[in-house]
Design a protein around this motif. Structure first.
Motif, PDB file in Angstrom:
ATOM      1  N   ASN A  34       0.956  -1.205   0.111  1.00 45.65           N
ATOM      2  CA  ASN A  34      -0.083  -0.068   0.088  1.00 45.65           C
ATOM      3  C   ASN A  34       0.840   1.219   0.179  1.00 45.65           C
ATOM      4  O   ASN A  34       0.298   2.452  -0.494  1.00 45.65           O
ATOM      5  CB  ASN A  34      -0.910  -0.020   1.397  1.00 45.65           C
ATOM      6  N   ILE A  35       2.003   1.141   0.431  1.00 50.92           N
ATOM      7  CA  ILE A  35       2.931   2.500   0.461  1.00 50.92           C
ATOM      8  C   ILE A  35       4.111   2.149  -0.473  1.00 50.92           C
ATOM      9  O   ILE A  35       4.795   3.240  -0.313  1.00 50.92           O
ATOM     10  CB  ILE A  35       3.306   2.778   1.816  1.00 50.92           C
ATOM     11  N   ARG A  36       4.038   1.233  -1.180  1.00 49.23           N
ATOM     12  CA  ARG A  36       5.429   1.053  -2.202  1.00 49.23           C
ATOM     13  C   ARG A  36       5.003   2.001  -3.306  1.00 49.23           C
ATOM     14  O   ARG A  36       3.812   2.469  -3.805  1.00 49.23           O
ATOM     15  CB  ARG A  36       5.124  -0.322  -2.814  1.00 49.23           C
ATOM     16  N   ARG A  37       6.203   2.543  -3.940  1.00 52.47           N
ATOM     17  CA  ARG A  37       5.952   3.555  -4.849  1.00 52.47           C
ATOM     18  C   ARG A  37       5.542   3.189  -6.210  1.00 52.47           C
ATOM     19  O   ARG A  37       6.212   2.071  -6.840  1.00 52.47           O
ATOM     20  CB  ARG A  37       7.398   4.139  -5.103  1.00 52.47           C
ATOM     21  N   VAL A  47      -5.267   7.029  -4.535  1.00 54.85           N
ATOM     22  CA  VAL A  47      -6.575   6.915  -4.261  1.00 54.85           C
ATOM     23  C   VAL A  47      -7.197   7.902  -3.266  1.00 54.85           C
ATOM     24  O   VAL A  47      -8.298   8.585  -3.345  1.00 54.85           O
ATOM     25  CB  VAL A  47      -7.473   5.556  -3.871  1.00 54.85           C
ATOM     26  N   LEU A  48      -6.176   8.256  -2.295  1.00 54.96           N
ATOM     27  CA  LEU A  48      -6.366   9.241  -1.576  1.00 54.96           C
ATOM     28  C   LEU A  48      -6.673  10.675  -1.917  1.00 54.96           C
ATOM     29  O   LEU A  48      -7.438  11.282  -1.673  1.00 54.96           O
ATOM     30  CB  LEU A  48      -5.401   9.432  -0.421  1.00 54.96           C
ATOM     31  N   ARG A  49      -5.673  10.863  -2.761  1.00 57.03           N
ATOM     32  CA  ARG A  49      -5.735  12.441  -3.544  1.00 57.03           C
ATOM     33  C   ARG A  49      -7.243  12.490  -4.364  1.00 57.03           C
ATOM     34  O   ARG A  49      -7.827  13.411  -4.437  1.00 57.03           O
ATOM     35  CB  ARG A  49      -4.878  12.304  -4.615  1.00 57.03           C
ATOM     36  N   ASN A 113     -16.022   2.300   0.642  1.00 59.58           N
ATOM     37  CA  ASN A 113     -14.832   1.485   0.748  1.00 59.58           C
ATOM     38  C   ASN A 113     -14.111   1.506  -0.716  1.00 59.58           C
ATOM     39  O   ASN A 113     -14.599   1.138  -1.373  1.00 59.58           O
ATOM     40  CB  ASN A 113     -15.155   0.091   1.172  1.00 59.58           C
ATOM     41  N   ILE A 114     -12.912   2.277  -0.665  1.00 64.92           N
ATOM     42  CA  ILE A 114     -12.013   2.422  -1.710  1.00 64.92           C
ATOM     43  C   ILE A 114     -10.741   1.733  -1.461  1.00 64.92           C
ATOM     44  O   ILE A 114     -10.137   1.653  -0.636  1.00 64.92           O
ATOM     45  CB  ILE A 114     -11.751   4.065  -2.006  1.00 64.92           C
ATOM     46  N   GLN A 115     -10.446   0.925  -2.933  1.00 66.73           N
ATOM     47  CA  GLN A 115      -9.435  -0.211  -2.686  1.00 66.73           C
ATOM     48  C   GLN A 115      -8.196   0.746  -3.193  1.00 66.73           C
ATOM     49  O   GLN A 115      -8.137   1.609  -3.912  1.00 66.73           O
ATOM     50  CB  GLN A 115      -9.585  -1.223  -3.701  1.00 66.73           C
ATOM     51  N   ALA A 116      -7.168   0.462  -2.233  1.00 61.58           N
ATOM     52  CA  ALA A 116      -5.879   1.342  -2.525  1.00 61.58           C
ATOM     53  C   ALA A 116      -5.299   0.682  -3.748  1.00 61.58           C
ATOM     54  O   ALA A 116      -4.424   1.543  -4.200  1.00 61.58           O
ATOM     55  CB  ALA A 116      -4.883   1.194  -1.319  1.00 61.58           C
ATOM     56  N   THR A 117      -5.607  -0.207  -4.020  1.00 64.27           N
ATOM     57  CA  THR A 117      -4.813  -0.969  -5.401  1.00 64.27           C
ATOM     58  C   THR A 117      -5.662  -0.708  -6.518  1.00 64.27           C
ATOM     59  O   THR A 117      -5.362  -1.263  -7.693  1.00 64.27           O
ATOM     60  CB  THR A 117      -4.984  -2.414  -5.292  1.00 64.27           C
TER      61      THR A 117
END
Length: 398
Positions: A34-37, A47-49, A113-117
């Motif tokens: 989830n935090i890999r570049r 997705v946060l943006r 619920n938004i998927q980070a992927t």
């Protein structure tokens, strides 16, 4: 595109709509996925943006059990819910994790619920779905994508297979067949009432069809390079179209690897010819390029590059130097400036610039400025990589 599947009862009173991204630290497929570049930013940042910029959520949350994920989530503007160990296991379902979130946040009435992927998600899609929930009275909405795939029955050895969704004797052309809808996992919106009952898809239910180019999902390592190319072409990079008129680049650590080779008479540095090619590409796009250094750099350095670029050496206040160039070029806003730096003294300019980038080996403070983080280090092609990124933004109008 949204289509109602079922309707059950009158529209319910709407309330607090929260975006929730689930980001467990114990991913087995890709550690700390989830935090890999991805394309220069942490995966979750994309997705946060989109969620924050769509402006339709009353709050944006990340549910995590990991300190580094919490740090990145806050950096990109999200609130953090520290989930319990009980819902942080490999066997924990998304539904269980969302239920726990709701137990701690009674103010939330609807969860998106938004998927980070799903890094190609855009605010425009979230705006439409939020309107379906808030204004049109749907209880749950989920994302789908249309595929034109021929399915065959799975069989064991020796058995005969059969087509499941087409006639092999009359195979339809793509343009003559509407295809089929598949969940793409990008998002699931549902009311508190449904989630409390253990349901994400029920009540007045609808799907939202996403275009295939924006339907990206990352599960295993092989998905990563494909997703990176898709994000560079179709990802959401911010509210305003990118306009770059000036690139200012630090010499030490960006054009070079930061090392100085000394003999009895001279200091020597090295640079990459790939970076020179990247600078030429920007010049061809009418982007002015300037170099800056805190050290005493000979003007012959830039002349040896055979490029029409200017240099400022012995600079103690980089912001003032950049703004002097802006005045000379008639630029009224930092939004027209791209800046590439690598050290603590570059942080102020990186935060001000409309487009910012850092090499892979930049200091932590520089990387934490919402910059495009290159895969290459300074002096080894980072400028070319950042130039490619700038040109992509300019050509796609993002």
């Amino acid at each position: 595109m949204a289509t109602e599947i079922a309707s059950d009862g009158p529209d319910k009173k709407r309330g607090h709509l929260a975006a929730l991204v689930l980001a467990r630290g114990g991913s087995k497929g890709i550690p700390l996925k989830n935090i890999r570049r991805l394309a220069g930013k942490p995966l979750i940042a994309w997705v946060l943006r989109a969620a924050i910029d769509c402006g339709r959520f009353d709050s944006v949350w990340v549910s995590t059990d990991h300190d580094e994920i919490e740090k990145v989530a806050k950096q990109y503007g999200a609130k953090v819910h520290r989930r319990s160990p009980e819902v942080s296991q490999d066997t924990t379902s998304s539904l269980q994790t969302i239920q726990e979130f709701l137990q701690h946040h009674p103010e939330v009435d609807i969860v998106g619920n938004i998927q980070a992927t799903s890094p190609c998600l855009h605010p425009r899609d979230l705006i439409k779905v939020a309107d379906m929930i808030q204004s049109q009275g749907y209880d749950s909405v989920f994302s789908v994508v249309r595929h034109h795939l021929f399915r065959w029955k799975e069989v064991k050895g020796g058995e005969l297979t059969a087509a499941e969704n087409f006639n092999p004797a009359c195979r339809p052309r793509r343009q003559d067949w509407n295809g089929e809808l598949y969940e793409n996992g990008s998002f699931y919106f549902a009311t508190r009432e449904l989630i409390t009952k253990g349901l994400l898809q029920d009540g007045k239910l609808a799907y939202y069809e996403m275009k295939p180019e924006y339907s990206v999902d990352i599960d295993v390592d092989i998905d990563w390079p494909i997703a990176e190319q898709r994000v560079k072409r179709y990802g959401y990079f911010g509210k305003n179209p990118t306009v770059v008129k000036l690139l200012v680049c630090t010499i030490d650590g960006c054009l070079t690897d930061g090392r100085v080779y000394v003999n009895q008479e001279h200091e020597l540095i090295s640079y990459s010819l790939r970076d020179v090619d990247g600078i030429r590409m920007l010049l061809d796009k009418d982007v002015n390029v300037r170099f800056i250094s805190e050290r005493d750099i000979s003007p012959s350095l830039v002349s040896n590059l055979n490029l029409p670029c200017l240099i400022k050496a012995n600079v103690s206040h980089k912001k003032e130097a950049v703004e002097q160039w802006m005045d000379e070029l008639g630029l009224s806003s930092w939004s027209q400036v791209a800046y590439m730096g690598c050290s603590y003294s570059d942080v102020e300019c990186l935060k001000l610039a409309g487009t910012c980038g850092v090499p892979a080996d930049a200091c932590t403070a520089a990387k934490m400025t919402d910059s495009f983080v290159c895969q290459h280090g300074g002096g080894y092609g980072a400028i070319q990589e950042f130039a490619d990124h700038i040109i992509t933004l300019l050509e796609t109008g993002r």
